[in-house]
Scaffold this motif. Structure first.
Motif, PDB file in Angstrom:
ATOM      1  N   VAL A 233       0.854  -1.188   0.000  1.00  0.00           N
ATOM      2  CA  VAL A 233       0.000   0.000   0.000  1.00  0.00           C
ATOM      3  C   VAL A 233       0.891   1.239   0.000  1.00  0.00           C
ATOM      4  N   PRO A 234       0.656   2.216  -0.894  1.00  0.00           N
ATOM      5  CA  PRO A 234       1.494   3.423  -0.929  1.00  0.00           C
ATOM      6  C   PRO A 234       1.443   4.202   0.383  1.00  0.00           C
ATOM      7  N   TYR A 235       2.555   4.936   0.672  1.00  0.00           N
ATOM      8  CA  TYR A 235       2.617   5.702   1.906  1.00  0.00           C
ATOM      9  C   TYR A 235       1.599   6.842   1.933  1.00  0.00           C
ATOM     10  N   ASP A 236       1.187   7.304   0.761  1.00  0.00           N
ATOM     11  CA  ASP A 236       0.227   8.403   0.745  1.00  0.00           C
ATOM     12  C   ASP A 236      -1.211   7.923   0.578  1.00  0.00           C
ATOM     13  N   ALA A 237      -1.427   6.616   0.810  1.00  0.00           N
ATOM     14  CA  ALA A 237      -2.781   6.073   0.696  1.00  0.00           C
ATOM     15  C   ALA A 237      -3.645   6.535   1.866  1.00  0.00           C
ATOM     16  N   VAL A 238      -4.939   6.665   1.612  1.00  0.00           N
ATOM     17  CA  VAL A 238      -5.895   7.060   2.643  1.00  0.00           C
ATOM     18  C   VAL A 238      -6.175   5.864   3.560  1.00  0.00           C
ATOM     19  N   VAL A 239      -6.207   6.100   4.853  1.00  0.00           N
ATOM     20  CA  VAL A 239      -6.483   5.053   5.832  1.00  0.00           C
ATOM     21  C   VAL A 239      -7.941   4.605   5.692  1.00  0.00           C
ATOM     22  N   GLN A 240      -8.140   3.279   5.599  1.00  0.00           N
ATOM     23  CA  GLN A 240      -9.469   2.707   5.410  1.00  0.00           C
ATOM     24  C   GLN A 240      -9.778   1.704   6.517  1.00  0.00           C
ATOM     25  N   PRO A 241     -11.075   1.409   6.761  1.00  0.00           N
ATOM     26  CA  PRO A 241     -11.418   0.345   7.721  1.00  0.00           C
ATOM     27  C   PRO A 241     -10.737  -0.961   7.340  1.00  0.00           C
ATOM     28  N   GLY A 242     -10.258  -1.684   8.344  1.00  0.00           N
ATOM     29  CA  GLY A 242      -9.572  -2.951   8.111  1.00  0.00           C
ATOM     30  C   GLY A 242      -8.081  -2.828   7.896  1.00  0.00           C
ATOM     31  N   ASP A 243      -7.556  -1.603   7.903  1.00  0.00           N
ATOM     32  CA  ASP A 243      -6.116  -1.408   7.697  1.00  0.00           C
ATOM     33  C   ASP A 243      -5.321  -1.694   8.968  1.00  0.00           C
TER      34      ASP A 243
END
Length: 425
Positions: free
Chosen positions: A248-258
């Motif tokens: 997952v990229p470092y600038d990805a948005v935090v999502q449920p299940g992360d």
């Protein structure tokens, strides 16, 4: 909260006095060095020099030469410097000869000190193994050897002494590191909370920069850029052949299940920390992390136990690594150990217990011997399949400050045994 800067300076100067009196004589004896010479020029300081200067000296001034002579009475600490150096005995005897330059006069003073001390061994900071102990520049080495004259054949590497000086901690320093680790844990707990993370909007990179800003607001410095990474079901870190994938990229948005992971380190009072922790974002309807992720953390804790059990004074770093990995293999644990001393420097001087890309031992640094009264970053990872993620391998990275004393291993403000939990909304 950190102390005001003036109070910090008082603490650091008190520690320096105590270290010179209580630690240095035994360290010089252990290294077999009668005279230790530390030389640094302004803007090109020896890494160990700043640990020996008064707190108000933020660097060398012109050329700063410190001399430490071991005798039956203890250690005489002298400075051959144009300016007074705190508690050091001034040893620049300017003979005032016409046409004599300041440089000539300074090195002549070094020679007079050595003539009087008549040391059997003279330690200088050169080392092929530890950068921390390799601070004597080519120019200063040449000038020193010329100044020593007939004493030059007594020069030896001060590597063991430098490493001992940098890695050995006073009880008061360990107490300060305990408090610093507590501060790091508090900042991480705040970073991995709804106060900072808005699920579906905040990125992992946002959280990393928040941590750095929080340190600045608290008056402490990071010694490296904080990082925050994500692992996510359906986005494995390795394929079925074990080949690394982008993840997952470092600038990805935090999502449920992360699964969130951070790596942070701060610096204060001339000491450093290095810490990694993990958090899970609940999916709608979940009240706790998946059992497979909780198990991965438990396996990581078991790997910590195996490593600390092997961390014994007198062993080499490579021996600790081998014992920990043998224990892991016997327990069926897939993991790596890459722990390191931490104190004055984040990646400190002393035995390396593996590196992430050197799990068979570390030439040179891995052969160094473990000593008591040292502080470590217990850094490692395990790889565990998570049933709830379709058997996808999860990498659980852990890092925690520990102190090794005569009483054994102490976690500095505890260790992570449960995932930090973030609600999904």
């Amino acid at each position: 909260m950190p102390l005001p800067l003036r109070d910090q300076a008082d603490v650091r100067d008190r520690w320096l006095t105590q270290r010179l009196l209580d630690l240095l004589p035994a360290l010089m004896d252990r290294a077999g060095i009668d005279l230790w010479v530390v030389v640094g020029r302004e803007y090109n300081e020896d890494p160990v020099l700043t640990t020996l200067l008064p707190a108000t000296w933020l660097s060398a001034r012109r050329r700063t030469i410190l001399l430490f002579h071991r005798s039956d009475d203890g250690v005489t600490a002298a400075a051959v410097s144009r300016y007074p150096v705190g508690q050091f005995q001034p040893a620049w005897d300017d003979d005032g000869r016409p046409g004599t330059s300041a440089e000539e006069s300074q090195w002549a003073s070094v020679r007079r000190f050595v003539d009087q001390a008549a040391p059997r061994t003279i330690g200088v900071d050169v080392s092929a193994t530890f950068a921390h102990a390799d601070g004597l520049s080519t120019t200063e080495h040449r000038l020193l050897m010329a100044a020593l004259g007939p004493h030059a054949d007594r020069v030896v590497s001060a590597e063991q002494l430098v490493v001992g000086w940098l890695e050995t901690r006073l009880p008061e320093e360990i107490a300060a590191l305990r408090a610093m680790n507590r501060l790091v844990h508090e900042v991480i707990a705040e970073a991995f909370s709804p106060a900072v993370v808005e699920v579906g909007r905040t990125t992992a990179l946002d959280v990393a920069w928040w941590i750095r800003q929080r340190f600045a607001d608290l008056g402490v410095d990071p010694w490296f850029q904080p990082t925050v990474g994500l692992q996510r079901a359906g986005t494995p870190l390795v394929d079925e052949h074990g080949t690394a994938l982008p993840g997952v990229p470092y600038d990805a948005v935090v999502q449920p299940g992360d699964l969130l992971h951070c790596d942070v380190g701060l610096s204060s009072l001339g000491l450093t920390t290095d810490t990694q922790r993990n958090a899970y974002v609940l999916r709608p309807g979940e009240t706790r992390p998946p059992a497979g992720l909780a198990e991965a953390l438990r396996v990581g804790n078991r790997m910590q136990d195996l490593t600390t059990a092997a961390l014994q004074p007198g062993c080499t770093g490579d021996e600790v690594l081998a014992a920990a990995r043998a224990g892991a293999a016997a327990a069926g644990i897939d993991g790596d150990v890459y722990s390191h001393p931490v104190g004055v420097h984040g990646h400190g001087a002393g035995p390396a217990i593996g590196m992430w890309d050197q799990q068979g031992g570390v030439p040179g640094a891995g052969e160094a011997v473990v000593h008591p009264d040292t502080v470590w970053a217990l850094e490692l990872c395990v790889r565990v399949p998570v049933p709830e993620w379709g058997g996808q391998l999860v990498r659980m990275g852990l890092e925690q400050g520990i102190a090794l004393t005569a009483a054994g291993v102490e976690y500095l403000d505890g260790r992570q045994t449960e995932l930090i939990v973030l609600p999904s909304s």
